[in-house]
Design an enzyme around this catalytic site. Structure first.
Site, PDB file in Angstrom:
ATOM      1  NE  ARG A  16      -1.614  -2.154   3.153  1.00  0.00           N
ATOM      2  CZ  ARG A  16      -2.329  -2.722   4.542  1.00  0.00           C
ATOM      3  NH1 ARG A  16      -3.794  -2.307   4.325  1.00  0.00           N
ATOM      4  NH2 ARG A  16      -2.269  -3.577   5.076  1.00  0.00           N
ATOM      5  CE  LYS A  23       3.945  -1.162   6.330  1.00  0.00           C
ATOM      6  NZ  LYS A  23       2.409  -2.077   6.724  1.00  0.00           N
ATOM      7  N   GLY A  78       1.256 -14.014   6.369  1.00  0.00           N
ATOM      8  CA  GLY A  78       0.679 -13.569   7.235  1.00  0.00           C
ATOM      9  C   GLY A  78       1.355 -13.076   8.568  1.00  0.00           C
ATOM     10  CE  LYS A 351      34.997  20.183  -2.180  1.00  0.00           C
ATOM     11  NZ  LYS A 351      36.288  19.118  -3.092  1.00  0.00           N
ATOM     12  CB  ALA A 423      41.074  43.797  -5.730  1.00  0.00           C
TER      13      ALA A 423
HETATM   14  C1  UD1 Z   1      -2.123  -5.896  11.373  1.00  0.00           C
HETATM   15  C2  UD1 Z   1      -3.363  -6.732  12.475  1.00  0.00           C
HETATM   16  C3  UD1 Z   1      -4.768  -6.134  13.206  1.00  0.00           C
HETATM   17  C4  UD1 Z   1      -4.301  -4.579  13.868  1.00  0.00           C
HETATM   18  C5  UD1 Z   1      -3.303  -3.691  12.901  1.00  0.00           C
HETATM   19  C6  UD1 Z   1      -2.218  -3.163  13.407  1.00  0.00           C
HETATM   20  C7  UD1 Z   1      -3.407  -8.556  11.698  1.00  0.00           C
HETATM   21  C8  UD1 Z   1      -3.989 -10.827  10.578  1.00  0.00           C
HETATM   22  N1  UD1 Z   1      -3.524  -7.843  12.019  1.00  0.00           N
HETATM   23  O1  UD1 Z   1      -3.243  -5.927  10.111  1.00  0.00           O
HETATM   24  O2  UD1 Z   1      -5.252  -6.811  13.518  1.00  0.00           O
HETATM   25  O3  UD1 Z   1      -4.783  -4.127  13.670  1.00  0.00           O
HETATM   26  O4  UD1 Z   1      -2.683  -4.703  12.260  1.00  0.00           O
HETATM   27  O5  UD1 Z   1      -1.878  -2.233  12.457  1.00  0.00           O
HETATM   28  O6  UD1 Z   1      -2.401  -9.295  12.196  1.00  0.00           O
HETATM   29  N2  UD1 Z   1       3.861  -8.502   7.924  1.00  0.00           N
HETATM   30  C9  UD1 Z   1       5.252  -9.925   8.368  1.00  0.00           C
HETATM   31  N3  UD1 Z   1       4.925 -11.124   7.088  1.00  0.00           N
HETATM   32  C10 UD1 Z   1       3.487 -11.061   7.128  1.00  0.00           C
HETATM   33  C11 UD1 Z   1       2.841 -10.096   6.986  1.00  0.00           C
HETATM   34  C12 UD1 Z   1       2.775  -9.025   8.138  1.00  0.00           C
HETATM   35  O7  UD1 Z   1       6.598  -9.784   8.442  1.00  0.00           O
HETATM   36  O8  UD1 Z   1       3.347 -12.330   6.840  1.00  0.00           O
HETATM   37  C13 UD1 Z   1       4.313  -7.755   8.801  1.00  0.00           C
HETATM   38  C14 UD1 Z   1       4.726  -6.276   8.176  1.00  0.00           C
HETATM   39  O9  UD1 Z   1       5.647  -6.148   7.449  1.00  0.00           O
HETATM   40  C15 UD1 Z   1       4.002  -5.501   9.417  1.00  0.00           C
HETATM   41  C16 UD1 Z   1       3.340  -5.731  10.183  1.00  0.00           C
HETATM   42  O10 UD1 Z   1       3.613  -7.417  10.278  1.00  0.00           O
HETATM   43  O11 UD1 Z   1       5.156  -4.280   9.749  1.00  0.00           O
HETATM   44  C17 UD1 Z   1       1.455  -5.891  10.307  1.00  0.00           C
HETATM   45  O12 UD1 Z   1       1.237  -6.851   8.616  1.00  0.00           O
HETATM   46  P1  UD1 Z   1       0.351  -5.704   8.344  1.00  0.00           P
HETATM   47  O13 UD1 Z   1       0.094  -6.473   7.032  1.00  0.00           O
HETATM   48  O14 UD1 Z   1       0.744  -3.616   7.680  1.00  0.00           O
HETATM   49  O15 UD1 Z   1      -0.820  -5.755   9.121  1.00  0.00           O
HETATM   50  P2  UD1 Z   1      -2.484  -4.999   8.795  1.00  0.00           P
HETATM   51  O16 UD1 Z   1      -2.994  -5.284   8.184  1.00  0.00           O
HETATM   52  O17 UD1 Z   1      -1.874  -4.159   9.590  1.00  0.00           O
HETATM   53 CA    CA Z   2      -0.092  -2.660   9.371  1.00  0.00          CA
END
Ligand code: UD1
Ligand code: CA
Length: 453
Positions: A16, A23, A78, A351, A423
Site C-alpha cells: 500500500r 515499508k 500472514g 567545501k 584585488a
Molecule cells: C495488523 C493486524 C490488525 C491490527 C493492525 C494494527 C493481523 C492479521 N492484523 O493488520 O489486527 O489492527 O495490524 O496496525 O495481524 N508482516 C510480516 N509478514 C507477513 C505479514 C505481515 O512480517 O506475512 C509484518 C508487516 O511487515 C508489518 C506487520 O507485520 O510490519 C503488520 O502487517 P500488516 O500487513 O501491516 O497488517 P495490518 O493489515 O495492518
Molecule cells: Ca499495518
C-alpha cells in the site's frame, strides 16, 4: 525475574506504500520506522530480540545492525506465519514475548512497559495493546464477551457490519506467554478473507482453552498508529514532529512555529536556541545553546557550538565553532570546519575546507579544498581554483593574510602569513609571508580615445 523476548514483524513489502523502499524502512522524522520500534524496545530491555525479515531483508539488517537475531520469512503468509519463523529460536523458552509490528513507529518504551506490567498484574497468557480509534477502518477489532473480557480479534475484512462498528482496535502489539504462543500458532489456519495466517487468531484459540486474555488500552490512539500508506506516513510524521518539538521546547528551546520546524529524532539542541520557521535539522546534528537558526535553514549531520547564527543557509556534515555567523544564503558542504568567530556571508560556498578562528569570507566566494588560518580576510569574490577537470588541489592560506576582492587562487598554492594579494589577481605561484602580490594586467588609459562630435 521472568525472561523477556521480543519479536518485530518486518517482512512485509508494504504494497500500500507503492514504493521501491520497503515499508518499515520509510523514515519518520528522519529515522526508519523499524528503527523507531527497535529503539523503543531497547528502552525497555529484552533478553533476546528476533526480527522477522523478508522483503528487503538485507536492507533491514543493515539498518538495525548485528545485535539482533534475524529469521527469514521467505513468503509472506500472514502475521501469525511471520511469528512462527521464530519457532526454532524461541519455542522452548520460559518467559514472556512481546510482539510488535515494524510499522508502528510512534509506540514508546513507556507503553511497552505498561503493557508488560498489565500482563503480569493480570497473570494473563496474552495481553493485547488496544486503542480507541476515531475511525477504526482497516484495523482488527477487539471483540469482548458479555463479561467484558477479550474473546478474539476480527480483521476488518472478515468483520460483520455489527463488528465493524467496534472502535476498540488491535494495535498489533502484544505480550504473550512464550510457550503458549508457539503452541497456539501451530493451530492457526488461513480460512479468512485474505487467506493469511493471522497472529491475533491465537487469542481465540487460547481463550477457548480457558486461558486468561487481558487487554491494555493505550491512553492515546496516536501512539499505536500503524502506517500502511503514505497518507498515514505523513500523519505519523506530524505526530512525531510535534512530540520532538515539544520535547525541545520543554528543554528550553524557542521554536517560533512548531508546525513548520523539522527536527530529526537524532538531533539535540541547546537551551535558549531560537529556531525560525522552515528550519530543518536533520540526522545526528548537535546544536549548542543560544544559537539562532534562521528561516529555511537546513542543517544535516553537523555539530554546531554555542552562540552561532545561521541565516537561511545549508550546512551538511560539518563542524562549526562558537560565535560563527553564516549566511544568508551560504552553503557549507561536507567536511568543512569553521573556527570560532568565523564569518561566512551571503553567497559563499565552503567545501571540505577549514577556516580558523576569526577568518572571514563575507561575500560571494568559493572556498574548496582549502586550509585557511586565523584572521584571514577573503575579499568579496575570492575563488579557490581547486579543479583542473581531472584532479582536485589544495590551497593553504596562513594566518593574517588578506586576499583582495575578485582574486583567483589557482591550486596547489600557498599564501604566506600576513601576505597581501591585490584585488583582481590570479595567483598561480606561492606568495611569501608578508609579501604583496599583484597578478593582473596593468591599467592602460588611452587619452581622447572617444572623440567628441
Ligand atoms: C495488523 C493486524 C490488525 C491490527 C493492525 C494494527 C493481523 C492479521 N492484523 O493488520 O489486527 O489492527 O495490524 O496496525 O495481524 N508482516 C510480516 N509478514 C507477513 C505479514 C505481515 O512480517 O506475512 C509484518 C508487516 O511487515 C508489518 C506487520 O507485520 O510490519 C503488520 O502487517 P500488516 O500487513 O501491516 O497488517 P495490518 O493489515 O495492518
Ligand atoms: Ca499495518
Amino acid at each position: 525475574m521472568t525472561n523477556r523476548y521480543a519479536v518485530i514483524l518486518a517482512a512485509g513489502q508494504g504494497t500500500r506504500m507503492k514504493s521501491k523502499l520497503y515499508k518499515v524502512l520509510h523514515p519518520v522524522c528522519g529515522k526508519p520506522m523499524v528503527q523507531h520500534v527497535s529503539d523503543a524496545l531497547n528502552q525497555v530491555g529484552f533478553d533476546e530480540t528476533v526480527i522477522v525479515v523478508g522483503h528487503g531483508a538485507e536492507a533491514v539488517k543493515a539498518q538495525l545492525g548485528e545485535e539482533f537475531h534475524y529469521v527469514l520469512q521467505a513468503e509472506q503468509l500472514g502475521t501469525g506465519h511471520a511469528v512462527l519463523q521464530a519457532d526454532e529460536l524461541l519455542k522452548d523458552k520460559k518467559g514472556i514475548t512481546v510482539v510488535l509490528a515494524g510499522d508502528t513507529p510512534l509506540l514508546t518504551g513507556e507503553t511497552i512497559d505498561a503493557l508488560i506490567a498489565e500482563h503480569q498484574a493480570k497473570q494473563a497468557k496474552i495481553t493485547v495493546l488496544t486503542a480507541l480509534a476515531e475511525d477504526p477502518t482497516g484495523y482488527g477489532r477487539v471483540i469482548r464477551g458479555a463479561n467484558g473480557l477479550v474473546e478474539r480479534v476480527v480483521e476488518h475484512k472478515d468483520a460483520t457490519v455489527e463488528e465493524q462498528k467496534v472502535r476498540e482496535i488491535n494495535t498489533s502489539t502484544y505480550c504473550f506467554d512464550n510457550e503458549l504462543l508457539f503452541q497456539a500458532l501451530k493451530q492457526v489456519g488461513n480460512e479468512n478473507a485474505q487467506g493469511e495466517y493471522y497472529l491475533p487468531d491465537v487469542i481465540e484459540i487460547l481463550q477457548k482453552q480457558g486461558e486468561v486474555i487481558a487487554a491494555y488500552q493505550s491512553p492515546t490512539f496516536s501512539e499505536t498508529f500503524g502506517v500502511n500508506d503514505r497518507v498515514a506516513l505523513s500523519e505519523a510524521e506530524s505526530i512525531m514532529k510535534k512530540r520532538i518539538n515539544e520535547r525541545w521546547m520543554r528543554a528550553g528551546v524557542t521554536i517560533i512555529d512548531p508546525a513548520q520546524t523539522y527536527i530529526s529524532s537524532e538531533a539535540t539542541i541547546g537551551q535558549d536556541t531560537v529556531i525560525y520557521p522552515g528550519a530543518s535539522i536533520q540526522g545526528a546534528s548537535v546544536i549548542g545553546s543560544e544559537c539562532v537558526i534562521g528561516a529555511n535553514s537546513e542543517i544535516r549531520n553537523s555539530v554546531i557550538a554555542d552562540f552561532v547564527e545561521v541565516k537561511q543557509s545549508v550546512i551538511h556534515d560539518s563542524k562549526v565553532e562558537s560565535r560563527v555567523t553564516i549566511g544568508p544564503f551560504a552553503h557549507i558542504r561536507p567536511g568543512s570546519a569553521l573556527g570560532e568567530d568565523v564569518r561566512i556571508g551571503n553567497f559563499v560556498e565552503v567545501k571540505k575546507s577549514s577556516l580558523a578562528k576569526g577568518s572571514k569570507a563575507a561575500h560571494l566566494s568559493y572556498v574548496g579544498d582549502a586550509e585557511v588560518g586565523q584572521n584571514v580576510n577573503l575579499g568579496c569574490g575570492t575563488i579557490t581554483v581547486n579543479y583542473d577537470g581531472e584532479n582536485k588541489y589544495k590551497t593553504t592560506i596562513a594566518d593574517g593574510a588578506f586576499i583582495g576582492s575578485n582574486s583567483n587562487l589557482v591550486a596547489p598554492v600557498h599564501i604566506g602569513e600576513n601576505a597581501l594579494v591585490a584585488a583582481g589577481s590570479t595567483i598561480t605561484e606561492d606568495v611569501p609571508h608578508q609579501a604583496l602580490s599583484i597578478a593582473r594586467a596593468r591599467q592602460v588609459n588611452k587619452e581622447n580615445y572617444k572623440k567628441s562630435n
